[in-house]
Scaffold this active site. Structure first.
Site, mmCIF file in Angstrom:
data_model
loop_
_atom_site.group_PDB
_atom_site.id
_atom_site.type_symbol
_atom_site.label_atom_id
_atom_site.label_comp_id
_atom_site.label_asym_id
_atom_site.label_seq_id
_atom_site.Cartn_x
_atom_site.Cartn_y
_atom_site.Cartn_z
ATOM 1 N N CYS A 128 0.831 -1.204 0.000
ATOM 2 C CA CYS A 128 0.000 0.000 0.000
ATOM 3 C C CYS A 128 0.870 1.260 0.000
ATOM 4 O O CYS A 128 0.465 2.307 -0.499
ATOM 5 C CB CYS A 128 -0.940 -0.004 1.200
ATOM 6 S SG CYS A 128 -0.148 -0.394 2.760
ATOM 7 N N HIS A 130 -1.328 0.666 7.579
ATOM 8 C CA HIS A 130 -1.776 0.711 6.185
ATOM 9 C C HIS A 130 -1.679 2.156 5.699
ATOM 10 O O HIS A 130 -1.911 3.090 6.469
ATOM 11 C CB HIS A 130 -3.222 0.219 6.088
ATOM 12 C CG HIS A 130 -3.797 0.310 4.714
ATOM 13 N ND1 HIS A 130 -3.258 -0.352 3.637
ATOM 14 C CD2 HIS A 130 -4.863 0.997 4.223
ATOM 15 C CE1 HIS A 130 -3.969 -0.077 2.559
ATOM 16 N NE2 HIS A 130 -4.947 0.746 2.880
#
Length: 1041
Positions: free
Chosen positions: A160, A591
């Site tokens: 990510c 994330h």
């Protein structure tokens, strides 16, 4: 006294937690929460609506508008809060208008807006399993890009970070054109011998291909695998695969700089100033300082400018702290100062990137920790105050700022002496203390209360005693009465003489009944009382005036500080916020996603791996500023006016035309690469369609005897030959309805005897058709779904073609299972003969097949749903979740064709959510029990049920309720990070679980064999449906959200 001290402690804690400094506002929230600190903080920072998990009994429908007969349940039916919460919420709503204007706007917004949910996803999947539990989203359209909408990027295993950075850079037109236009002469390519040089060129070529696809693909998201493979060996070891955004960005810019330097060297060998990457991303700053009494000066180059977050409230404060260290004025520099320095930007790059240092190493724990404090940043920042060309002016302003801050500290200390008066540990506002003295001398001894009431020498207002919260929240107006005087009365009191005030303003706000319980002087004369009241009133007026003057002076200084750099001369170098890279999670698990401003569309977009969605500045604030949750900005990218906002010619048309022009400007090789990928997409879509047409989940038991009875209920896809499957499926529906058909035949005895078999068939056909037509028009109820009674009711309610309806009904009279007597056999034979006369030109058999497939799937969905609800009511949540997931997945395909094709999506989603939340509570409780067997069971539930279902839910069309539920579940597990009462082995196991829990974009989810079901007769199925629906409807514990 003790209660008052505790209140002050709570106030200080709330200020620290929320960042709100307005005591009156905080006290109002504290009162609304009945003194509960955490509930008060919740009022200030979250949506007061209760979460669906907390009280399962609050989620049942209180009134069912419509039913599963094609009607969606109302989406706005909220869960009824528990009784004590209702009062609290009502009080909280009354608190809102009391909000202080001093509270920052962002804090007010955060207090009034519900927490998003955005789908916070996470890191590290070193031990990821293949998840053979659920199934991929069956909607093939989810693969396709919608017009010119920006594409997402696939997360192929803790990548990510790559997506967030690359998307931010791709949306810079200048950078995009540089990458797409990169080329090297053949002789340079051949002469490049070093491993580093070859690697950089290879990466540049892969990045070109990736950018070309992002520009011209028909896919909704692209796969960056090829470019990422070149990066994997460069970064950290396999034990720490989650990359740091700043680390990757540094490395990326280094590689690009080296790659472009090869092109520069062709004409200007070694001249980095001509390197387009240097020109776009790199600037210089001058450092001037004093070290050990010696002055020094040096110029340095920077790419990403690092900024500390701790101790600062906003970006300008961070920059000011980074630019000035120690004492730099001449007076101190010539004396004992050993160190001090100032930095000044001498050249700013067109793309200015700030790294926000949000991690620090905790020495006691021996591990890094994330800094979650709030840091605000503007959409436009003026860099004039940090430029060397403005050095003299800024130094003057810094001196003025320093003087104002010192004066502010002095005034605040004076104010504090008034508001925290006393010499002991417990201190109070001085005006309040004067009021306490008055109350004491005005109190009569217990024996004198009755006579004091009859005497008019010392009138006392019978008012309720103010609690400590009221005293603290209104320190300057203790005497306010609960009978709410009008503004005119208040004005009269404020301007009355001391003698008048002594009898009006300073009357003790207590009732006579209370006087007997309070300490009182033994004797006080009226003259003594009048004298003390007069003095106290005068002193209090003086003190209040002093306090007011101090507050006004502080406000004026604050305004001067805020406007210090608002000089138009210092607003000549604006930088507009282009992208915000956000990190959610802890230091060891997290994330990344990005908010990027889309200049042509004039709006913020959120880039979260494969998902690209519209956003807003308000959502960006909530998810990026920090302070309220474990998500915060980690990198800010600002751009100057030198960076072209869109493609080549902004005025020539919409974004689609600009993208098309950029695609046409690509090299033939890149255009061909895009065309090939788009062709592959079409091939994949065709293959997927073929695969789906020959596959449906196996739903029946395996023994041959059972399969023989249930084969057609399982669906036509079990047969490789299409035509027999159509007949078996429609025949199965005829067999299901045989009792109703037999009854229709029995009613034609007279017609059969008088007019023969054909007349009997015609009468039975029309009578049955009329009966079913009327049933299809009946108003549905929560306990009745007529579609379950007969296939034709389903067809009629969904406006099936007349030919399909008539053939289906005729096929029911042709069913061989109707051979009960001579009349039935005769009618069956005539019906079969008529059926054979219907040719392909009369009925589209493909369409006929699809309608029967839909009804078969509808029955299965209904059985899945009923089974799931029955299991849920029996508290078998694991089994229930499995059935509900399959019900939802299959129902989605039906609803694509119309709302009446399937059952209520919101009902399935509600109980799927409730099951998940129940299971998450169970799994979390087992995990923290620290017993090995329980921990393993909790991990198993999480891995095999919760995580796959969460990832399946988290698609492009996820509802706010599902997002909120996912956020609740994730937060539960994230709250265990760093807990001191949890041993290191358990923390390590938690670290392995969190990446899958938070980041499911690369999760491989495949449907395994679904739950076994048995076909029910229409009567049994309708009875079962009525019983289940009546049960959940009457439980008063369900409210569909």
């Amino acid at each position: 006294m003790r209660f008052r001290e505790d209140c002050q402690v709570l106030l200080n804690q709330m200020k620290e937690i929320t960042g709100i400094q307005d005591s009156a506002f905080l006290l109002a929230a504290l009162k609304a929460a009945d003194g509960d600190l955490m509930e008060a903080v919740t009022f200030l920072t979250e949506d007061p609506a209760p979460e669906p998990v907390q009280n399962p009994a609050a989620a049942e429908p209180s009134a069912w508008e419509g039913s599963v007969v094609g009607k969606q349940l109302p989406q706005d039916v909220g869960a009824a809060p528990a009784p004590h919460n209702q009062d609290s919420l009502r009080t909280a709503n009354t608190v809102r208008p009391l909000e202080s204007p001093k509270a920052p706007a962002a804090e007010r917004d955060a207090a009034e807006r519900p927490q998003d949910t955005h789908s916070a996803e996470n890191k590290n999947r070193s031990k990821r399993k293949r998840c053979e539990v659920w199934g991929e989203n069956p909607k093939q359209n989810d693969w396709r890009r919608a017009g010119d909408w920006p594409v997402g990027m696939k997360n192929i295993g803790n990548t990510c970070w790559f997506s967030a950075v690359i998307q931010s850079l791709f949306q810079l037109p200048d950078f995009r054109r540089l990458v797409l236009g990169y080329s090297l002469p053949q002789n340079v390519l051949e002469s490049c011998r070093s491993h580093t040089g070859k690697r950089n060129i290879a990466f540049m070529q892969e990045l070109q291909c990736l950018f070309a696809l992002m520009l011209g693909t028909w896919r909704k998201f692209v796969d960056p695998s090829a470019a990422l493979e070149l990066l994997r060996d460069v970064f950290r070891s396999a034990e720490q695969p989650q990359q740091d955004v700043s680390e990757f960005t540094h490395k990326l810019l280094d590689w690009l700089e080296d790659a472009f330097q090869l092109t520069v060297n062709v004409t200007s060998f070694g001249d980095k100033s001509e390197n387009p990457m240097v020109q776009l991303f790199y600037g210089t700053f001058l450092t001037e300082g004093v070290h050990e009494g010696n002055t020094f000066s040096k110029i340095e180059t920077f790419g990403q400018y690092p900024l500390q977050v701790n101790g600062y409230r906003n970006l300008n404060e961070c920059l000011e702290g980074a630019m000035v260290e120690g004492e730099m004025d001449e007076a101190t520099a010539s004396q004992s100062v050993k160190y001090g320095q100032e930095r000044w930007f001498t050249k700013l790059p067109p793309v200015l990137t700030f790294e926000l240092s949000r991690f620090e190493f905790n020495q006691s724990l021996g591990q890094p920790e994330k800094i979650h404090t709030k840091l605000e940043f503007p959409q436009t920042i003026y860099m004039d105050r940090y430029l060397y060309c403005n050095k003299d002016l800024i130094q003057m302003k810094r001196e003025e700022m320093k003087r104002l801050k010192e004066k502010m500290v002095t005034l605040q200390q004076k104010l504090e002496r008034y508001m925290e008066y006393g010499s002991g540990p417990a201190r109070f506002p001085l005006p309040d203390m004067l009021q306490y003295v008055l109350e004491f001398i005005a109190t009569k001894p217990a024996g004198a209360v009755s006579s004091a009431q009859s005497s008019q020498t010392t009138p006392l207002h019978s008012q309720a005693k103010p609690n400590v919260l009221d005293v603290l929240s209104h320190p300057n107006s203790i005497q306010e009465k609960t009978d709410a005087r009008t503004e005119d009365e208040a004005f009269f009191v404020a301007n009355s003489s001391p003698q008048q005030s002594s009898s009006m303003d300073l009357q003790p706000p207590v009732s006579p009944a209370e006087l007997s319980e309070r300490p009182a002087p033994h004797v006080v004369s009226k003259e003594e009382l009048d004298l003390v009241q007069t003095c106290l009133q005068r002193w209090r007026n003086e003190i209040e005036q002093d306090v007011q003057d101090l507050k006004e002076s502080i406000a004026r200084i604050n305004l001067s500080i805020e406007q210090m750099y608002c000089d138009p001369l210092l607003q000549q170098v604006p930088y507009r916020l282009h992208a915000v890279l956000v990190h959610e999670g802890q230091a060891n698990a997290g994330h990344y996603w990005a908010f990027i401003y889309d200049q042509p569309r004039k709006r913020w977009l959120k880039y979260n791996d494969i998902s690209v969605t519209e956003s807003s500045w308000e959502e960006l604030e909530r998810e990026s500023f920090g302070g309220l949750r474990n998500a915060s900005a980690y990198c800010l990218m600002y751009i100057s006016d030198q960076v072209s906002p869109v493609g080549a010619d902004e005025d020539e048309g919409p974004e689609a035309r600009q993208l098309q022009k950029e695609v046409e400007a690509l090299s033939p090789e890149l255009r061909h690469y895009i065309q090939e990928d788009n062709w592959r997409l079409e091939q994949e879509a065709e293959e997927w369609d073929e695969e789906q047409s020959c596959k449906i989940p196996q739903m029946e038991p395996s023994p041959t005897s059972e399969l023989q009875d249930l084969s057609s209920e399982s669906g036509p896809e079990q047969s490789s030959v299409c035509e027999p499957s159509v007949h078996s499926l429609s025949s199965e529906h005829a067999r299901i309805a045989k009792e109703q058909t037999a009854k229709a035949i029995a009613n034609t005895a007279d017609a059969y005897e008088k007019n023969g078999v054909e007349a009997a068939l015609c009468e039975a056909f029309h009578e049955e058709y009329s009966r079913l037509y009327l049933l299809s028009k009946e108003t549905p109820t929560p306990q009745n779904d007529a579609r379950l009674q007969h296939v034709l009711i389903y067809f009629l309610q969904n406006n099936a073609p007349q030919q399909v309806v008539e053939r289906t009904l005729l096929e029911q009279f042709a069913d061989k299972n109707l051979s009960y007597d001579e009349r039935s056999i005769s009618i069956m034979k005539v019906a079969r003969a008529k059926l054979s006369e219907i040719g392909p030109d009369d009925v589209d058999m493909e369409e006929y097949k699809r309608w029967h497939e839909d009804y078969s799937l509808f029955r299965k969905v209904s059985i899945y749903l009923l089974t799931g609800l029955e299991l849920y009511q029996n508290r078998k949540y694991q089994e229930s979740l499995t059935y509900l997931v399959y019900a939802y997945q299959s129902n989605t395909k039906l609803l694509l064709k119309g709302t009446n094709r399937g059952v209520s999506e919101s009902l399935i989603a509600l109980y799927r959510r409730k099951c998940l939340l129940k299971l998450n509570e169970v799994a979390a409780s087992l995990f923290v029990s620290c017993e090995e067997a329980h921990v393993s069971e909790g991990v198993s539930i999480l891995n095999e049920l919760i995580i796959p279902c969460m990832h399946l839910m988290n698609n492009f069309e996820i509802s706010k309720e599902d997002l909120d539920a996912i956020e609740v579940m994730r937060n539960r597990w994230c709250s265990y990070l760093g807990r001191e009462d949890m041993d290191a082995k358990l923390q390590m196991k938690l670290g392995e679980l969190l990446p899958r829990l938070l980041d499911g974009s690369t999760e491989v989810i495949v449907l395994k064999e679904p739950p076994k079901i048995r076909p029910n007769s229409p009567y049994d199925l309708c009875s079962r449906f009525a019983a289940v629906m009546e049960s959940i409807h009457g439980a008063s514990a369900v409210a569909v959200q």
